[in-house]
Design an enzyme around this catalytic site. Structure first.
Site, PDB file in Angstrom:
ATOM      1  N   ASN A  92       0.836  -1.219   0.000  1.00  0.00           N
ATOM      2  CA  ASN A  92       0.000   0.000   0.000  1.00  0.00           C
ATOM      3  C   ASN A  92       0.862   1.257   0.000  1.00  0.00           C
ATOM      4  OD1 ASN A  92       0.772  -0.588   2.636  1.00  0.00           O
ATOM      5  ND2 ASN A  92      -1.107   0.183   3.565  1.00  0.00           N
ATOM      6  N   HIS A 177      -6.021  -9.640   3.951  1.00  0.00           N
ATOM      7  CA  HIS A 177      -6.399  -8.772   5.073  1.00  0.00           C
ATOM      8  C   HIS A 177      -7.897  -9.012   5.246  1.00  0.00           C
ATOM      9  CE1 HIS A 177      -6.717  -4.546   6.960  1.00  0.00           C
ATOM     10  NE2 HIS A 177      -7.962  -4.897   6.722  1.00  0.00           N
ATOM     11  N   ASP A 303       3.243  -6.101  11.269  1.00  0.00           N
ATOM     12  CA  ASP A 303       2.363  -5.047  10.740  1.00  0.00           C
ATOM     13  C   ASP A 303       2.913  -3.667  11.135  1.00  0.00           C
ATOM     14  OD1 ASP A 303       0.373  -3.722   9.415  1.00  0.00           O
ATOM     15  OD2 ASP A 303      -1.277  -4.418  10.685  1.00  0.00           O
ATOM     16  N   HIS A 307       3.321   6.077  11.034  1.00  0.00           N
ATOM     17  CA  HIS A 307       2.508   7.234  10.602  1.00  0.00           C
ATOM     18  C   HIS A 307       3.149   8.493  11.159  1.00  0.00           C
ATOM     19  CE1 HIS A 307      -0.828   5.046   8.814  1.00  0.00           C
ATOM     20  NE2 HIS A 307      -0.842   4.231   9.857  1.00  0.00           N
TER      21      HIS A 307
HETATM   22  O1  DOR Z   1      -3.359  -0.808  11.225  1.00  0.00           O
HETATM   23  C1  DOR Z   1      -3.065  -1.009  10.076  1.00  0.00           C
HETATM   24  N1  DOR Z   1      -2.279  -0.133   9.411  1.00  0.00           N
HETATM   25  N2  DOR Z   1      -3.555  -2.075   9.439  1.00  0.00           N
HETATM   26  C2  DOR Z   1      -3.401  -2.250   8.116  1.00  0.00           C
HETATM   27  O2  DOR Z   1      -3.879  -3.240   7.601  1.00  0.00           O
HETATM   28  C3  DOR Z   1      -2.700  -1.226   7.308  1.00  0.00           C
HETATM   29  C4  DOR Z   1      -1.756  -0.463   8.132  1.00  0.00           C
HETATM   30  C5  DOR Z   1      -1.215   0.783   7.454  1.00  0.00           C
HETATM   31  O3  DOR Z   1      -0.825   0.704   6.297  1.00  0.00           O
HETATM   32  O4  DOR Z   1      -1.139   1.828   8.116  1.00  0.00           O
END
Ligand code: DOR
Length: 426
Positions: A92, A177, A303, A307
């Site tokens: 992603n 997912h 995971d 951010h």
């Molecule tokens: O908490 C999550 N963050 N779950 C996911 O499946 C994607 C991920 C993200 O890309 O921030």
């Protein structure tokens, strides 16, 4: 010729044996185990275990697209500090990893960083939009073996069935997912008592379990390989246990945070605890642990989802889900779950290496002639996590201020010492 390395006094962890032995590395290969070994670099392994390097099936490196949160270099450094010698890069990104150029870029940036192997995953659908399948064969030629739309699940059952049929032909693995999106609209946390009392929209367990159930049916129909990402509920563990008993080609992972943290932590509305799937209940945590104990769960995967501060530090409903994981994974697993050193090596190295199909280079026995991808770690050092001392570009660890037991001391990637005494060397 590269410098030779000897690690002294560690307990070597192999699937069939565990014993103290010095280990010698020359030119990227294990050149000696036990006996009287001499080398240019001497590392202290006393009080530690020495295993094949960890392999993370689930790392968000954010590059290309969100370099303010993480780069391939910064994420690789975090990985090396966590004992990882290979990480599967989630797709992603922006652009998404649905094309040869992006996949090649991610792999090559990993080589430039030189801290661990970066193994790109490919998308299941173009742009992860759930409408059109990616031409898998082109990406398979680029060495991609694991395909996922992670961040979202593939909602359309017929499309998923076609993906699995193609997956079967090509021998690749689809990694799901599991989230039925129509059941999680606007959700910020687990749909349970805590959520009701807070008056916020909930993410029910059934939203995960419905997709696990559907996909087990599709695996049964197609015979294709499927890996379930970040399972979080007791019901999902039961479904996977039964599917494995049937002999279906299914594997599953859990994250360290789902093993250690409960939904109750969201009572303070702190977005650092918001994650997808959400933190669940004590009963779910117990079920995940029993899934580890009986082998239903194959792997622990981070995971790792960095951010940037300005995006994560928003009100709970606006903040994106996700938590850092690479540098704390060993400590969280070892603190939260009663696991032996061999279980740790299996959950964090041997099994994920097989699932990611990197076991020619990773997750191998510690034996003469094997590639030197190695982690040296202990299960006794207690350390306090500080978000300011992690090397990730982001700060969103839910473990800030918590004491963890177990830490990585040295990491050797491709025969090169990349982490020494808990410090990254590049
Ligand atoms: O908490 C999550 N963050 N779950 C996911 O499946 C994607 C991920 C993200 O890309 O921030």
């Amino acid at each position: 010729m590269s410098q030779s390395i000897v690690i002294r006094g560690a307990t070597v962890v192999n699937p069939d044996a565990i014993a103290v032995a010095d280990v010698l590395i020359i030119d990227g290969v294990i050149a000696g185990v036990g006996g009287s070994l001499q080398a240019d670099i001497e590392l202290d392994g006393t009080g530690c275990y020495l295993s094949s390097g960890f392999v993370d099936l689930h790392t968000h490196l954010r590059e290309p697209g969100k370099e303010e949160a993480e780069t391939i270099e910064s994420g690789s450094r975090a990985a090396a500090l966590g004992g990882y010698t290979a990480v599967v890069a989630m797709p992603n990104t922006d652009p998404a990893q649905d094309n040869v150029e992006t996949v090649r870029f991610v792999r090559e940036q990993g080589i430039v960083a030189g801290l661990c192997e970066v193994v790109p995953s490919g998308c299941i659908t173009i742009g992860r939009l759930g409408k059109q399948l990616v031409p898998y064969a082109r990406l398979v030629e680029e060495g991609v073996t694991l395909f996922t739309d992670d961040g979202t699940g593939v909602q359309d059952a017929q499309l998923m069935q076609r993906a699995l049929m193609l997956g079967k032909q090509l021998g690749i693995t689809m990694a799901q997912h599991c989230e039925v999106a129509s059941l999680t609209t606007g959700a910020v946390m687990h749909d349970g008592e805590c959520c009701s009392s807070m008056g916020v929209p909930g993410w029910p367990s059934i939203a995960e379990e419905q997709m696990v159930r559907r996909d087990i049916g599709l695996v049964r129909a197609t015979g294709a390989k499927m890996h379930f990402l970040h399972l979080s509920t007791a019901g999902s563990v039961d479904l996977v246990r039964a599917a494995k008993a049937e002999g279906l080609p299914i594997t599953a992972e859990v994250t360290p945070h789902h093993l250690a943290l409960q939904d109750e932590l969201l009572r303070g509305f702190d977005p650092v605890f918001k994650v997808n799937p959400p933190l669940r209940t004590a009963a779910d945590i117990e079920a995940l642990k029993s899934g580890i104990a009986d082998g239903t769960i194959d792997a622990v995967a981070t995971d790792h989802a960095p951010h940037a501060g300005h995006t994560k530090e928003q009100p709970l409903d606006a903040a994106p889900p996700g938590m850092l994981g690479l540098e704390t994974a060993l400590g969280v697993l070892n603190t939260a779950v009663s696991v032996s050193p061999q279980q740790i090596a299996s959950l964090m190295s041997w099994a994920p290496a097989r699932i990611a199909e990197v076991s020619q280079r990773h997750g191998r026995p510690i034996a003469v002639g094997e590639p030197a991808n190695i982690a040296v770690w202990d299960t006794s050092t207690v350390w306090t996590v500080s978000r300011d001392h992690l090397s990730s570009k982001s700060r969103n660890t839910p473990f800030h201020g918590m004491d963890l037991r177990g830490r990585v001391r040295h990491t050797i990637f491709n025969g090169e010492l990349v982490v020494r005494d808990g410090k990254a060397l590049k």
